[in-house]
Design a protein around this motif. Structure first.
Motif, mmCIF file in Angstrom:
data_model
loop_
_atom_site.group_PDB
_atom_site.id
_atom_site.type_symbol
_atom_site.label_atom_id
_atom_site.label_comp_id
_atom_site.label_asym_id
_atom_site.label_seq_id
_atom_site.Cartn_x
_atom_site.Cartn_y
_atom_site.Cartn_z
ATOM 1 N N GLY A 53 -21.196 -50.557 -2.978
ATOM 2 C CA GLY A 53 -21.974 -51.257 -4.003
ATOM 3 C C GLY A 53 -21.937 -52.763 -3.832
ATOM 4 O O GLY A 53 -22.970 -53.449 -3.965
ATOM 5 N N MET A 54 -20.766 -53.320 -3.528
ATOM 6 C CA MET A 54 -20.677 -54.766 -3.316
ATOM 7 C C MET A 54 -21.459 -55.199 -2.087
ATOM 8 O O MET A 54 -22.106 -56.252 -2.092
ATOM 9 N N ALA A 55 -21.423 -54.396 -1.037
ATOM 10 C CA ALA A 55 -22.207 -54.728 0.154
ATOM 11 C C ALA A 55 -23.702 -54.722 -0.163
ATOM 12 O O ALA A 55 -24.431 -55.620 0.269
ATOM 13 N N LEU A 68 -29.550 -50.393 -6.896
ATOM 14 C CA LEU A 68 -28.825 -49.365 -6.148
ATOM 15 C C LEU A 68 -27.362 -49.754 -5.967
ATOM 16 O O LEU A 68 -26.463 -48.911 -6.075
ATOM 17 N N GLY A 69 -27.101 -51.035 -5.721
ATOM 18 C CA GLY A 69 -25.724 -51.510 -5.623
ATOM 19 C C GLY A 69 -24.973 -51.376 -6.936
ATOM 20 O O GLY A 69 -23.799 -50.987 -6.961
ATOM 21 N N ALA A 70 -25.651 -51.669 -8.042
ATOM 22 C CA ALA A 70 -25.032 -51.498 -9.363
ATOM 23 C C ALA A 70 -24.753 -50.023 -9.642
ATOM 24 O O ALA A 70 -23.724 -49.680 -10.232
ATOM 25 N N PHE A 71 -25.652 -49.149 -9.194
ATOM 26 C CA PHE A 71 -25.440 -47.710 -9.340
ATOM 27 C C PHE A 71 -24.178 -47.284 -8.587
ATOM 28 O O PHE A 71 -23.334 -46.559 -9.122
ATOM 29 N N CYS A 72 -24.047 -47.736 -7.343
ATOM 30 C CA CYS A 72 -22.870 -47.373 -6.540
ATOM 31 C C CYS A 72 -21.588 -47.913 -7.162
ATOM 32 O O CYS A 72 -20.561 -47.234 -7.152
#
Length: 92
Positions: A53-55, A68-72
């Motif tokens: 998510g951070m990547a 999508l990163g916030a979802f991860c």
């Protein structure tokens, strides 16, 4: 600059991410029968979604990649919560 989606979308994506984490935790608890060391399980459950998510957040060029990163990132607390509740119920 990280492109942020609208607050309503970002909140919804994170809520769905936590729900997906809870479901993934329950499914993993039911499917994995091999003994796993607790530190390895915690490391995998927290590190993999968080790093992914951070990547995605750091390299995002559009709003949907940020979502999508916030979802991860939101998957990890839901999955970790299921692991904690499983340990509490089993008395470990």
């Amino acid at each position: 600059m990280i492109p942020l989606p609208r607050a309503r979308w970002l909140t919804g994506v994170m809520l769905v991410g936590v729900a997906a984490g809870v479901i993934a935790g329950v499914v993993a608890t039911l499917l994995v029968t091999a003994p796993v060391r607790p530190d390895v399980a915690i490391g995998l459950v927290l590190a993999v979604p968080s790093v992914l998510g951070m990547a995605l957040l750091l390299v995002s060029a559009s709003r949907w990649v940020t979502a999508l990163g916030a979802f991860c990132l939101a998957v990890a607390p839901g999955w970790f919560g299921v692991l904690v509740l499983t340990q509490v119920v089993h008395g470990a």
